[in-house]
Design a protein around this motif. Structure first.
Motif, PDB file in Angstrom:
ATOM      1  N   ALA A   1       0.833  -1.212   0.000  1.00 44.77           N
ATOM      2  CA  ALA A   1       0.000   0.000   0.000  1.00 44.77           C
ATOM      3  C   ALA A   1       0.860   1.252   0.000  1.00 44.77           C
ATOM      4  CB  ALA A   1      -0.924  -0.017   1.217  1.00 44.77           C
ATOM      5  N   LEU A   2       1.947   1.219   0.781  1.00 40.97           N
ATOM      6  CA  LEU A   2       2.845   2.375   0.828  1.00 40.97           C
ATOM      7  C   LEU A   2       3.467   2.639  -0.534  1.00 40.97           C
ATOM      8  CD1 LEU A   2       4.328   4.565   2.452  1.00 40.97           C
ATOM      9  CD2 LEU A   2       6.074   2.829   3.000  1.00 40.97           C
ATOM     10  N   TYR A   3       3.840   1.553  -1.231  1.00 39.82           N
ATOM     11  CA  TYR A   3       4.458   1.722  -2.552  1.00 39.82           C
ATOM     12  C   TYR A   3       3.489   2.404  -3.518  1.00 39.82           C
ATOM     13  CZ  TYR A   3       6.067   0.589  -7.220  1.00 39.82           C
ATOM     14  OH  TYR A   3       6.433   0.675  -8.541  1.00 39.82           O
ATOM     15  N   PHE A   4       2.265   1.891  -3.589  1.00 36.23           N
ATOM     16  CA  PHE A   4       1.299   2.473  -4.522  1.00 36.23           C
ATOM     17  C   PHE A   4       0.901   3.886  -4.107  1.00 36.23           C
ATOM     18  CE2 PHE A   4       0.592  -2.006  -5.738  1.00 36.23           C
ATOM     19  CZ  PHE A   4       0.739  -1.879  -7.115  1.00 36.23           C
ATOM     20  N   PHE A   5       0.885   4.144  -2.814  1.00 39.28           N
ATOM     21  CA  PHE A   5       0.594   5.503  -2.357  1.00 39.28           C
ATOM     22  C   PHE A   5       1.679   6.472  -2.817  1.00 39.28           C
ATOM     23  CE2 PHE A   5       1.495   8.796   0.805  1.00 39.28           C
ATOM     24  CZ  PHE A   5       0.305   9.526   0.759  1.00 39.28           C
ATOM     25  N   LEU A   6       2.944   6.055  -2.672  1.00 38.16           N
ATOM     26  CA  LEU A   6       4.051   6.923  -3.090  1.00 38.16           C
ATOM     27  C   LEU A   6       4.050   7.135  -4.592  1.00 38.16           C
ATOM     28  CD1 LEU A   6       6.929   5.626  -0.791  1.00 38.16           C
ATOM     29  CD2 LEU A   6       5.639   7.765  -0.577  1.00 38.16           C
ATOM     30  N   VAL A   7       3.766   6.064  -5.356  1.00 39.16           N
ATOM     31  CA  VAL A   7       3.704   6.201  -6.821  1.00 39.16           C
ATOM     32  C   VAL A   7       2.614   7.184  -7.204  1.00 39.16           C
ATOM     33  CG1 VAL A   7       3.141   5.006  -8.970  1.00 39.16           C
ATOM     34  CG2 VAL A   7       4.695   3.943  -7.319  1.00 39.16           C
ATOM     35  N   SER A   8       1.442   7.026  -6.578  1.00 39.26           N
ATOM     36  CA  SER A   8       0.326   7.926  -6.876  1.00 39.26           C
ATOM     37  C   SER A   8       0.635   9.366  -6.467  1.00 39.26           C
ATOM     38  CB  SER A   8      -0.937   7.450  -6.162  1.00 39.26           C
ATOM     39  OG  SER A   8      -2.012   8.342  -6.354  1.00 39.26           O
ATOM     40  N   PHE A   9       1.286   9.515  -5.319  1.00 31.84           N
ATOM     41  CA  PHE A   9       1.607  10.860  -4.823  1.00 31.84           C
ATOM     42  C   PHE A   9       2.572  11.574  -5.767  1.00 31.84           C
ATOM     43  CE2 PHE A   9       4.571  13.559  -2.458  1.00 31.84           C
ATOM     44  CZ  PHE A   9       3.706  14.493  -1.926  1.00 31.84           C
ATOM     45  N   PHE A  10       3.653  10.864  -6.131  1.00 32.93           N
ATOM     46  CA  PHE A  10       4.647  11.498  -7.006  1.00 32.93           C
ATOM     47  C   PHE A  10       4.079  11.725  -8.407  1.00 32.93           C
ATOM     48  CE2 PHE A  10       7.676   9.899  -3.786  1.00 32.93           C
ATOM     49  CZ  PHE A  10       8.319  11.090  -3.519  1.00 32.93           C
ATOM     50  N   TRP A  11       3.214  10.845  -8.870  1.00 35.03           N
ATOM     51  CA  TRP A  11       2.572  11.035 -10.182  1.00 35.03           C
ATOM     52  C   TRP A  11       1.780  12.344 -10.193  1.00 35.03           C
ATOM     53  CZ3 TRP A  11       2.567   7.703 -14.501  1.00 35.03           C
ATOM     54  CH2 TRP A  11       1.689   8.066 -15.515  1.00 35.03           C
TER      55      TRP A  11
ATOM     56  N   THR B   1       7.816  -1.767 -10.669  1.00 39.20           N
ATOM     57  CA  THR B   1       6.872  -2.213  -9.628  1.00 39.20           C
ATOM     58  C   THR B   1       7.176  -3.644  -9.195  1.00 39.20           C
ATOM     59  OG1 THR B   1       5.128  -0.737 -10.450  1.00 39.20           O
ATOM     60  CG2 THR B   1       4.444  -2.624  -9.116  1.00 39.20           C
ATOM     61  N   MET B   2       7.414  -4.525 -10.157  1.00 34.07           N
ATOM     62  CA  MET B   2       7.715  -5.925  -9.832  1.00 34.07           C
ATOM     63  C   MET B   2       9.022  -6.035  -9.044  1.00 34.07           C
ATOM     64  SD  MET B   2       6.615  -7.725 -13.441  1.00 34.07           S
ATOM     65  CE  MET B   2       7.218  -9.322 -12.904  1.00 34.07           C
ATOM     66  N   ILE B   3      10.045  -5.232  -9.473  1.00 31.86           N
ATOM     67  CA  ILE B   3      11.342  -5.306  -8.791  1.00 31.86           C
ATOM     68  C   ILE B   3      11.234  -4.801  -7.353  1.00 31.86           C
ATOM     69  CG2 ILE B   3      13.670  -4.362  -8.750  1.00 31.86           C
ATOM     70  CD1 ILE B   3      13.600  -4.379 -11.811  1.00 31.86           C
ATOM     71  N   ILE B   4      10.602  -3.625  -7.210  1.00 29.26           N
ATOM     72  CA  ILE B   4      10.528  -3.031  -5.871  1.00 29.26           C
ATOM     73  C   ILE B   4       9.654  -3.863  -4.941  1.00 29.26           C
ATOM     74  CG2 ILE B   4       9.719  -1.017  -4.582  1.00 29.26           C
ATOM     75  CD1 ILE B   4      10.533   0.698  -6.992  1.00 29.26           C
ATOM     76  N   LEU B   5       8.459  -4.245  -5.425  1.00 29.39           N
ATOM     77  CA  LEU B   5       7.577  -5.061  -4.575  1.00 29.39           C
ATOM     78  C   LEU B   5       8.208  -6.423  -4.292  1.00 29.39           C
ATOM     79  CD1 LEU B   5       3.986  -4.333  -5.944  1.00 29.39           C
ATOM     80  CD2 LEU B   5       5.088  -3.443  -3.891  1.00 29.39           C
ATOM     81  N   GLY B   6       8.783  -7.035  -5.321  1.00 33.24           N
ATOM     82  CA  GLY B   6       9.405  -8.347  -5.111  1.00 33.24           C
ATOM     83  C   GLY B   6      10.569  -8.273  -4.137  1.00 33.24           C
TER      84      GLY B   6
ATOM     85  N   LYS C   1       8.317   5.845 -16.372  1.00 35.65           N
ATOM     86  CA  LYS C   1       6.945   5.520 -16.761  1.00 35.65           C
ATOM     87  C   LYS C   1       6.918   4.356 -17.753  1.00 35.65           C
ATOM     88  CE  LYS C   1       2.882   7.606 -18.964  1.00 35.65           C
ATOM     89  NZ  LYS C   1       2.336   8.832 -19.590  1.00 35.65           N
ATOM     90  N   SER C   2       7.901   4.353 -18.673  1.00 36.76           N
ATOM     91  CA  SER C   2       7.939   3.285 -19.667  1.00 36.76           C
ATOM     92  C   SER C   2       8.158   1.913 -19.023  1.00 36.76           C
ATOM     93  CB  SER C   2       9.048   3.568 -20.703  1.00 36.76           C
ATOM     94  OG  SER C   2       8.835   4.813 -21.350  1.00 36.76           O
ATOM     95  N   TYR C   3       8.928   1.913 -17.969  1.00 36.50           N
ATOM     96  CA  TYR C   3       9.244   0.620 -17.314  1.00 36.50           C
ATOM     97  C   TYR C   3       8.593   0.518 -15.925  1.00 36.50           C
ATOM     98  CZ  TYR C   3      12.800   0.263 -20.927  1.00 36.50           C
ATOM     99  OH  TYR C   3      13.445   0.202 -22.127  1.00 36.50           O
ATOM    100  N   LEU C   4       7.457   1.182 -15.755  1.00 32.03           N
ATOM    101  CA  LEU C   4       6.806   1.227 -14.435  1.00 32.03           C
ATOM    102  C   LEU C   4       6.419  -0.160 -13.931  1.00 32.03           C
ATOM    103  CD1 LEU C   4       5.772   2.958 -12.129  1.00 32.03           C
ATOM    104  CD2 LEU C   4       3.588   3.194 -13.347  1.00 32.03           C
ATOM    105  N   ILE C   5       5.893  -0.989 -14.821  1.00 33.90           N
ATOM    106  CA  ILE C   5       5.489  -2.339 -14.393  1.00 33.90           C
ATOM    107  C   ILE C   5       6.709  -3.132 -13.928  1.00 33.90           C
ATOM    108  CG2 ILE C   5       4.481  -4.517 -15.171  1.00 33.90           C
ATOM    109  CD1 ILE C   5       2.708  -2.956 -17.060  1.00 33.90           C
TER     110      ILE C   5
END
Length: 372
Positions: free
Chosen positions: A32-42, A71-76, A64-68
């Motif tokens: 949740a923190l990761y997606f919150f930070l992504v949304s905030f900075f976006w 996301t996988m690297i950071i969450l994983g 942005k081009s490599y966001l997915i």
């Protein structure tokens, strides 16, 4: 074959459930923190107007081009780190518990300390440690009392044995002594032999109590009749101290019990009353029965027993009179064995003493009735 879980309502311990819940919540919080930070900075960077030649803009476009992928690297990576931390945590707990178990196997005065996450286990282990220390202390005291008693008895064996040998030697070496003197020497030798027999019986009593476990063989018994017979047997002993007694019992008091062992309990209580009653006093035994219980009370006038001794009166090898070499000093097993017999039957035996009165109370549950 029974494959059922013996405790189906408790598949995992509370600690395991707590640890698993913390792990899942940490993963969810990190995600949740990761997606919150992504949304905030976006939202933050979207407020600006960027030139295509701006390095920051190019970097953000690349991200942005490599966001997915990011996301996988950071969450994983985050999940791996969290998983590693939560895997190491129970291993640390296991190491701490292993050390605590080793300390519990050889308890000492140093308390067991565990991490705060297993504080409740620390409390239980320290309680077990304290109980083990108390049991060790009681065992050492009991063993010491037994050893002291054996030393005393061994020492006391010499006195009557020496007297017996001396008087028998006189009878052998002086064939022409008078009949009156011969009778006197024979009587003294017999008295000392009887004392020697009592001491040897105490040795056997100690051995039997430590090497055997009491079992009960029940049969129908009239407790009123049993107490009458035992009290009659004590009349000569009572007469020596000018003691009197009364039995206040129902006409019949039927009970299912091991007659020999229960008679041993009563015999011991009468013997204690005889030894510790004031000369010329009166011993009273009373009994009653209600719907669930038979209650027997043995009361005798005697020196008030101090509370510290009264609390230990049913311990093995404990004697109110610790003096050795007296006819009243037994092995200190009578009341301990009496309590074991009564407890095996599901009953209780208690002692009370105040104002120069000593009272033993036995409560025996009737068959099919719970004890009080």
């Amino acid at each position: 074959m029974n494959d059922k879980n013996p405790n189906p309502h408790r598949k995992h311990s509370a600690l395991s459930r707590q640890h698993l819940l913390q792990y899942v919540l940490t993963l969810l919080a990190f995600t949740a923190l990761y997606f919150f930070l992504v949304s905030f900075f976006w939202q933050f960077f979207s407020q600006f107007t960027w030139q295509e030649t701006n390095p920051v803009y190019r970097f953000l476009q690349w991200v942005k081009s490599y966001l997915i992928l990011w996301t996988m690297i950071i969450l994983g990576g985050g999940w791996l780190v969290i998983t590693y931390i939560y895997l190491c945590k129970p291993l640390r707990y296991l190491d701490e518990l292993a050390a605590a178990a080793e300390q519990l196997a050889h308890p000492d005065e140093i308390p067991i300390h565990l991490p705060s996450g297993i504080k409740h286990i620390e409390d239980k282990l320290n309680l077990a440690r304290e109980q083990a220390l108390r049991h060790m202390l009681i065992a050492r005291e009991t063993e010491q009392r037994k050893n002291d008693l054996i030393v005393y008895l061994a020492h006391d064996l010499k006195t009557p044995l020496t007297s017996i040998i001396g008087y028998l030697s006189l009878l052998r070496d002086e064939p022409y002594i008078s009949a009156q003197l011969r009778e006197r020497y024979t009587g003294i030798a017999l008295e000392k032999a009887e004392r020697l027999e009592d001491l040897i019986n105490e040795f056997f009593e100690i051995t039997r109590f430590n090497l055997t476990h009491l079992t009960l063989e029940t049969e129908p018994v009239d407790l009123t009749r049993m107490l009458q017979q035992i009290s009659n047997e004590f009349e000569p002993v009572f007469a020596e101290k000018e003691l009197t007694y009364t039995l206040d019992l129902p006409t019949k008091l039927p009970y299912e019990c091991d007659a020999d062992k229960l008679a041993r309990v009563f015999d011991n209580l009468f013997r204690n009353a005889c030894h510790y009653s004031f000369p010329g006093s009166h011993i009273s035994v009373s009994g009653k029965q209600d719907a669930t219980m038979i209650t027997l009370t043995f009361m005798n006038p005697g020196k008030t027993i101090p509370p510290d001794k009264l609390s230990r009166i049913f311990e093995q090898f404990f004697r109110l009179d610790s003096a050795r070499g007296t006819n009243s000093g037994g092995a200190g097993l009578g009341l301990a064995i009496a309590k074991e017999i009564i407890t095996l039957r599901g009953g209780t035996i208690t002692a009370a003493s105040a104002e120069n009165q000593v009272v033993f109370t036995i409560m025996l549950p009737l068959p099919g009735k719970p004890s009080a």
